[in-house]
Design a protein around this motif. Structure first.
Motif, PDB file in Angstrom:
ATOM      1  N   ILE A 112      -4.055  15.122   8.215  1.00 12.93           N
ATOM      2  CA  ILE A 112      -5.075  15.701   7.433  1.00 12.93           C
ATOM      3  C   ILE A 112      -6.514  15.340   7.757  1.00 12.93           C
ATOM      4  N   PRO A 113      -7.426  16.259   7.968  1.00 12.03           N
ATOM      5  CA  PRO A 113      -8.760  16.065   8.382  1.00 12.03           C
ATOM      6  C   PRO A 113      -9.340  15.103   7.199  1.00 12.03           C
ATOM      7  N   LEU A 114     -10.148  14.282   7.734  1.00  5.43           N
ATOM      8  CA  LEU A 114     -10.847  12.842   6.876  1.00  5.43           C
ATOM      9  C   LEU A 114     -11.483  13.675   5.662  1.00  5.43           C
ATOM     10  N   ASP A 115     -12.185  14.534   5.734  1.00  4.51           N
ATOM     11  CA  ASP A 115     -12.841  15.143   4.834  1.00  4.51           C
ATOM     12  C   ASP A 115     -12.021  15.911   3.838  1.00  4.51           C
ATOM     13  N   ASP A 116     -10.896  16.278   4.068  1.00  4.52           N
ATOM     14  CA  ASP A 116      -9.975  16.770   3.138  1.00  4.52           C
ATOM     15  C   ASP A 116      -9.015  15.814   2.445  1.00  4.52           C
ATOM     16  N   ILE A 117      -9.314  14.463   2.611  1.00  2.00           N
ATOM     17  CA  ILE A 117      -8.099  13.488   2.036  1.00  2.00           C
ATOM     18  C   ILE A 117      -8.949  13.281   0.601  1.00  2.00           C
ATOM     19  N   GLN A 118      -8.167  13.465  -0.370  1.00  2.00           N
ATOM     20  CA  GLN A 118      -8.662  12.978  -1.719  1.00  2.00           C
ATOM     21  C   GLN A 118      -8.418  11.603  -1.753  1.00  2.00           C
ATOM     22  N   VAL A 150       1.578   8.206   5.259  1.00  7.77           N
ATOM     23  CA  VAL A 150       0.840   7.835   6.378  1.00  7.77           C
ATOM     24  C   VAL A 150       0.066   9.037   6.785  1.00  7.77           C
ATOM     25  N   ILE A 151      -1.254   8.743   7.003  1.00 10.22           N
ATOM     26  CA  ILE A 151      -1.957   9.931   7.288  1.00 10.22           C
ATOM     27  C   ILE A 151      -2.906   9.696   8.381  1.00 10.22           C
ATOM     28  N   ASN A 152      -2.958  10.633   9.672  1.00 12.61           N
ATOM     29  CA  ASN A 152      -4.063  10.582  10.393  1.00 12.61           C
ATOM     30  C   ASN A 152      -5.011  11.727  10.530  1.00 12.61           C
ATOM     31  N   GLY A 153      -6.359  11.257  10.402  1.00 15.97           N
ATOM     32  CA  GLY A 153      -7.418  11.946  10.192  1.00 15.97           C
ATOM     33  C   GLY A 153      -8.089  12.901  11.699  1.00 15.97           C
ATOM     34  N   SER A 154      -7.501  12.444  12.901  1.00 13.88           N
ATOM     35  CA  SER A 154      -8.178  12.743  13.875  1.00 13.88           C
ATOM     36  C   SER A 154      -7.196  13.964  14.466  1.00 13.88           C
ATOM     37  N   PRO A 155      -7.751  15.103  15.065  1.00 11.12           N
ATOM     38  CA  PRO A 155      -7.131  16.180  15.760  1.00 11.12           C
ATOM     39  C   PRO A 155      -6.731  15.745  17.456  1.00 11.12           C
ATOM     40  N   GLY A 156      -7.422  14.654  17.667  1.00 10.32           N
ATOM     41  CA  GLY A 156      -7.285  14.217  19.183  1.00 10.32           C
ATOM     42  C   GLY A 156      -6.372  13.201  19.111  1.00 10.32           C
ATOM     43  N   ALA A 157      -5.707  12.695  17.986  1.00  8.83           N
ATOM     44  CA  ALA A 157      -4.684  11.670  18.052  1.00  8.83           C
ATOM     45  C   ALA A 157      -3.289  12.253  18.498  1.00  8.83           C
ATOM     46  N   ALA A 158      -2.505  11.422  18.937  1.00  7.47           N
ATOM     47  CA  ALA A 158      -1.114  11.783  19.413  1.00  7.47           C
ATOM     48  C   ALA A 158      -0.414  12.150  18.152  1.00  7.47           C
ATOM     49  N   PHE A 180       0.964  -1.110  -0.108  1.00  9.45           N
ATOM     50  CA  PHE A 180       0.047  -0.076  -0.056  1.00  9.45           C
ATOM     51  C   PHE A 180       0.906   1.448   0.089  1.00  9.45           C
ATOM     52  N   ASN A 181       0.561   2.334  -0.767  1.00  6.75           N
ATOM     53  CA  ASN A 181       1.162   3.469  -0.833  1.00  6.75           C
ATOM     54  C   ASN A 181       0.903   4.675  -0.142  1.00  6.75           C
ATOM     55  N   ARG A 182      -0.411   4.268   0.554  1.00  2.63           N
ATOM     56  CA  ARG A 182      -0.828   5.257   1.317  1.00  2.63           C
ATOM     57  C   ARG A 182      -1.734   4.734   2.333  1.00  2.63           C
ATOM     58  N   VAL A 183      -1.511   5.051   3.866  1.00  4.79           N
ATOM     59  CA  VAL A 183      -2.088   4.414   4.872  1.00  4.79           C
ATOM     60  C   VAL A 183      -2.801   5.556   5.606  1.00  4.79           C
ATOM     61  N   ILE A 184      -4.104   5.370   5.689  1.00  7.26           N
ATOM     62  CA  ILE A 184      -4.984   6.313   6.461  1.00  7.26           C
ATOM     63  C   ILE A 184      -5.355   5.613   7.687  1.00  7.26           C
ATOM     64  N   LEU A 185      -4.717   6.399   9.010  1.00  9.81           N
ATOM     65  CA  LEU A 185      -5.038   5.908  10.360  1.00  9.81           C
ATOM     66  C   LEU A 185      -6.602   6.503  10.842  1.00  9.81           C
ATOM     67  N   ALA A 186      -7.301   5.625  11.534  1.00  7.77           N
ATOM     68  CA  ALA A 186      -8.421   6.140  12.111  1.00  7.77           C
ATOM     69  C   ALA A 186      -8.831   5.423  13.218  1.00  7.77           C
ATOM     70  N   GLY A 187      -8.886   5.878  14.398  1.00  7.92           N
ATOM     71  CA  GLY A 187      -9.004   5.483  15.749  1.00  7.92           C
ATOM     72  C   GLY A 187      -7.579   4.994  16.363  1.00  7.92           C
TER      73      GLY A 187
END
Length: 834
Positions: A420-426, A404-412, A330-337
């Motif tokens: 990058i906020p989730l809604d802004d990810i293309q 590697v992207i994390n979409g949560s402002p509350g994550a470390a 995978f060339n892009r990993v989006i972290l959620a939770g």
């Protein structure tokens, strides 16, 4: 009044008191703990043998006014045991002044928190951590914590010890991993390397159990067909509730409790693929119905069966999943939770998890991390380590051209991970069917019988080797005993040569398996090869050391052999599962032994047209019912453990610490935690306490008094804390009425406050009432010289000279050289003469 009473500085430790057994202690440290029972009896009952384990470093918070320290000093200390007692500096200073710490001992230290680093270095904590022999607990005074000093100290020490375990102990403790690896060998058929680079250039969303998962799932559902989904097993219940089926589910932990928190994964359909570490809990592995791939080595010894494979990097399952994402291309990993920190109101996991259902975590420590949103959030040591390793992994992906992207402002915030906020990810519009991709990689790999035959041969080879090692160890033990005469002196040097030959056999003929025995029993071997005695060995001690060494081989071989024999039987049972006419009795016995009731359902799905005797149909039905019953159980060990974190009793200590350090944001976060606590009625007085603290910090005494008076109206909970604060506010505002009432009530709850109440009475001019109050206190604490002097001064002020003289004579009878008492008696004589 501000000049006359210093409640905060004086009430903390209370007077030195003596119980009927003559044991001295500071009253407000231990209050009534030793009123009815001697300290020795209480310590025997409360701590028992755990204080006296051999080869153990004991870390003890508090000394119970020195009584627990002297209790340990009075015993014959076990071989290799050391003790570190930790006291707040203010307490330690008073204990030293009263000479309550007993005699010095080179194996016992009593230290301030700032001396911790030197003490653990001097006492070789790394060696004790290596054999899992560090024991920590709170003394009785620290459990009660009447002075609000021990909770913070205890939390800090627990956090520090946890950190040290991570740093010193990650390479040790292989027993559980080897145990699971051997148990899983019957099912460790498909290596995850078969999927390497199968998803080159694709996007994967990695779902973990942090609180931000709640906010991410609507976005995941909306765009589900635009990426592959990885999920950790613990969020299965939540995903099922949201109607989301992951492409891959992950588990790595060998502990049984990981089954409790991940068992809902069995409710996913056949498209979900299970990727697990070779040492994952066996009850998850053995009952999975769909495709599954293992990470790491198939067997814990050198073998041709150990084919090249992907590794499962830790320390958390999220780290493992990210590592797999890299290996699968995978060339892009989006972290959620993937938060790796807690919410500010104390929630550690997402909605629907056991942790969220149990309520907010109230015993948060001081460890904090910066978040993507720029604020600080509390975290734990395991998460803190995961942040570091995740950062290393993310940089590795970055170097390979992946993101590697994390979409949560509350994550470390993690190095190498972009926020990058989730809604802004293309997202791409193309859909990747993960099940189809996986299916192409396993075509032609369906010969289960061949795999079972090969692995059975390997297990029998290992069985032969381990049996030989056990026999050699038994022989070596006999030789070691024969080398020494009755007097314990080494006599037969020819026997020593025989032992040398056995050691060579371990290293040459059984090299790989001898190492495995050592790995399996590493802690026992450490006790033999890393003794804690600083003295030279006697011949008798050398003999004993040899016994321990060869016993370690024997015990390690015995345990390992049992695992291998069980694994052989398990593989034979798997072969029977594929037989045209299986031995049902064997299958039922094996499934029952392994608690793998779900294999009945697996067998039925693969053998739908096999004729089954009626009696076996009933047993298969019973096994399936047991499996469904296990899946439906909610009141598990895991939920019982985490409920302890939400105990309201923790709030008093935590709120007091936050108030002490003027942490208004922390208090507001704690108040928000109580809003979501399961016991809302019981939480009411704790809410008022925090309201009162916040009002005080915001310089609003009237509002704080209202809050504390609500506690008093409510009953006994937190009554003392509320009265203390009312007295403080009264002192600060010269409100003699409130101070007097508060201290009157406090003195009825705890006699340590009687002198302060007496002082208020004196300042109001109620001198004879003050005399009575002081007298009441002295009757309970006849050794408190300071209060006796105050009473003598009050008698002089009242011109009751005879009583003043009697009080001073009593003091001088106990302490003839007491300078203040001598000076007061001289002054009294002059007054009487005049």
């Amino acid at each position: 009044m501000n000049q006359g009473i210093k409640l905060e500085s004086e009430h903390n430790l209370g007077p030195l008191t003596v119980n009927e057994a003559g044991e001295k202690f500071l009253f407000n440290l231990n209050r009534h703990s030793f009123d009815r029972v001697r300290a020795v009896a209480l310590f025997d009952a409360r701590f028992g043998e755990k204080l006296f384990n051999e080869n153990t470093l004991h870390i003890i918070i508090g000394t119970d006014s020195g009584l627990l320290l002297r209790y340990v000093q009075s015993k014959s200390l076990p071989n290799g045991a050391r003790y570190i007692f930790i006291e707040p500096e203010s307490v330690l200073q008073v204990l030293q002044e009263y000479e309550l710490l007993g005699d010095q001992n080179e194996r016992i230290a009593c230290i301030r928190p700032q001396d911790w680093a030197k003490a653990i270095r001097d006492f070789k904590i790394a060696d004790y951590l290596y054999i899992n022999a560090v024991s920590s607990f709170n003394a009785i005074c620290a459990q009660d914590d009447f002075i609000n000093e021990y909770a913070e100290l205890s939390w800090d020490i627990v956090e520090t010890l946890s950190q040290l375990h991570w740093e010193n102990n990650t390479a040790i403790g292989q027993e559980a991993f080897i145990d699971r690896q051997i148990k899983n060998v019957a099912d460790n058929r498909l290596p995850a390397k078969l999927l390497q680079n199968a998803f080159r250039g694709q996007t994967v969303v990695l779902l973990a159990g942090g609180p931000s998962l709640n906010d991410a799932l609507p976005w995941v559902k909306l765009h589900r067909r635009k990426f592959v989904v990885f999920a950790v097993s613990r969020i299965s219940r939540h995903l099922l509730a949201e109607g989301i089926e992951p492409d891959f589910i992950f588990s790595v932990d060998p502990q049984d409790i990981s089954f409790d928190i991940g068992k809902e994964m069995f409710n996913f359909g056949p498209r979900t693929v299970f990727i697990y570490s070779y040492h994952a809990v066996s009850t998850l592995v053995s009952q999975w119905a769909g495709l599954m791939f293992y990470l790491g080595s198939r067997l814990p010894w050198d073998s041709e069966s150990n084919v090249a494979n992907l590794s499962g990097a830790g320390p958390t399952v999220t780290n493992t999943a990210l590592n797999v994402a890299y290996d699968l291309g995978f060339n892009r990993v989006i972290l959620a939770g993937v938060d790796l920190c807690y919410t500010r109101d104390g929630f550690t996991h997402a909605k629907g998890s056991n942790e969220q259902l149990a309520g907010p975590k109230l015993n948060l420590t001081s460890l904090q991390v910066e978040t993507n949103g720029g604020f600080l959030a509390p975290t734990g040591n395991d998460y803190f380590q995961a942040i570091k390793s995740l950062g290393v992994q993310a940089k590795k992906l970055n170097a390979a051209g992946a993101k590697v992207i994390n979409g949560s402002p509350g994550a470390a915030r993690i190095d190498g991970v972009v926020y990058i906020p989730l809604d802004d990810i293309q997202l791409e519009e193309t859909y990747v069917d993960a099940a189809t991709v996986v299916a192409t990689k396993v075509n032609g790999l369906t010969d289960v019988d061949h795999y079972l035959k090969v692995v059975l041969t390997e297990l029998r080879r290992a069985e032969f080797q381990i049996q030989a090692i056990g026999r050699l160890a038994q022989q070596a033990r006999r030789i070691n005993d024969a080398m020494y005469g009755i007097s314990g002196v080494l006599e037969n040097y020819k026997d020593k040569k025989q032992l040398d030959r056995i050691e060579k056999k371990f290293k040459r003929e059984h090299r790989g398996f001898a190492k495995l025995v050592k790995r399996f029993g590493i802690r026992q071997f450490m006790k033999a090869v890393k003794p804690f005695s600083d003295q030279d060995w006697t011949a008798e001690e050398a003999k004993k050391l040899g016994d321990i060494y060869y016993e370690s081989y024997q015990e390690g071989a015995k345990k390992l052999l049992q695992l291998i024999e069980d694994a052989i039987q398990r593989v034979i049972a798997r072969q029977q599962e594929n037989a045209a006419v299986p031995d049902f009795d064997m299958l039922f016995e094996q499934w029952n032994n392994d608690k793998s009731f779900g294999r009945a359902r697996l067998w039925r799905a693969k053998h739908q047209f096999v004729a089954i005797p009626q009696k076996n149909i009933a047993i298969l039905d019973e096994f399936e019912a047991k499996f469904l019953d296990v899946l439906g159980q909610r009141d598990t060990r895991h939920i019982a453990i985490i409920k302890k974190r939400s105990n309201l009793a923790i709030v008093r200590q935590r709120a007091s610490l936050l108030f002490k350090h003027k942490k208004t944001e922390g208090l507001r976060d704690l108040l928000a935690s109580l809003d979501k606590h399961a016991q809302q009625d019981a939480a009411i007085p704790y809410r008022y306490l925090i309201d009162g603290y916040l009002a005080e910090l915001e310089n609003n005494p009237d509002q704080s008094l209202d809050a504390y008076h609500q506690i008093i109206k409510g009953g006994d909970v937190l009554l003392e804390e509320a009265l203390i604060r009312i007295a403080f506010i009264g002192i600060e505002n010269d409100d003699a009425g409130n101070v007097g009432l508060a201290l009157q009530c406090l003195s009825q709850l705890n006699p340590v406050y009687l002198p302060f109440y007496a002082e208020v009475q004196r300042l109001k001019g109620d001198l004879f009432d003050a005399v009575d109050t002081y007298s009441d206190y002295i009757n309970q604490f006849p050794s408190d010289t300071l209060v006796q002097l105050k009473l003598a001064m009050l008698y002089m002020e009242c011109k009751v000279h005879d009583s003043a003289e009697m009080m001073l004579d009593f003091i001088l009878q106990q302490k003839p050289d007491h300078e203040v008492a001598i000076a007061m008696k001289r002054q009294l004589s002059l007054r009487v003469d005049n």
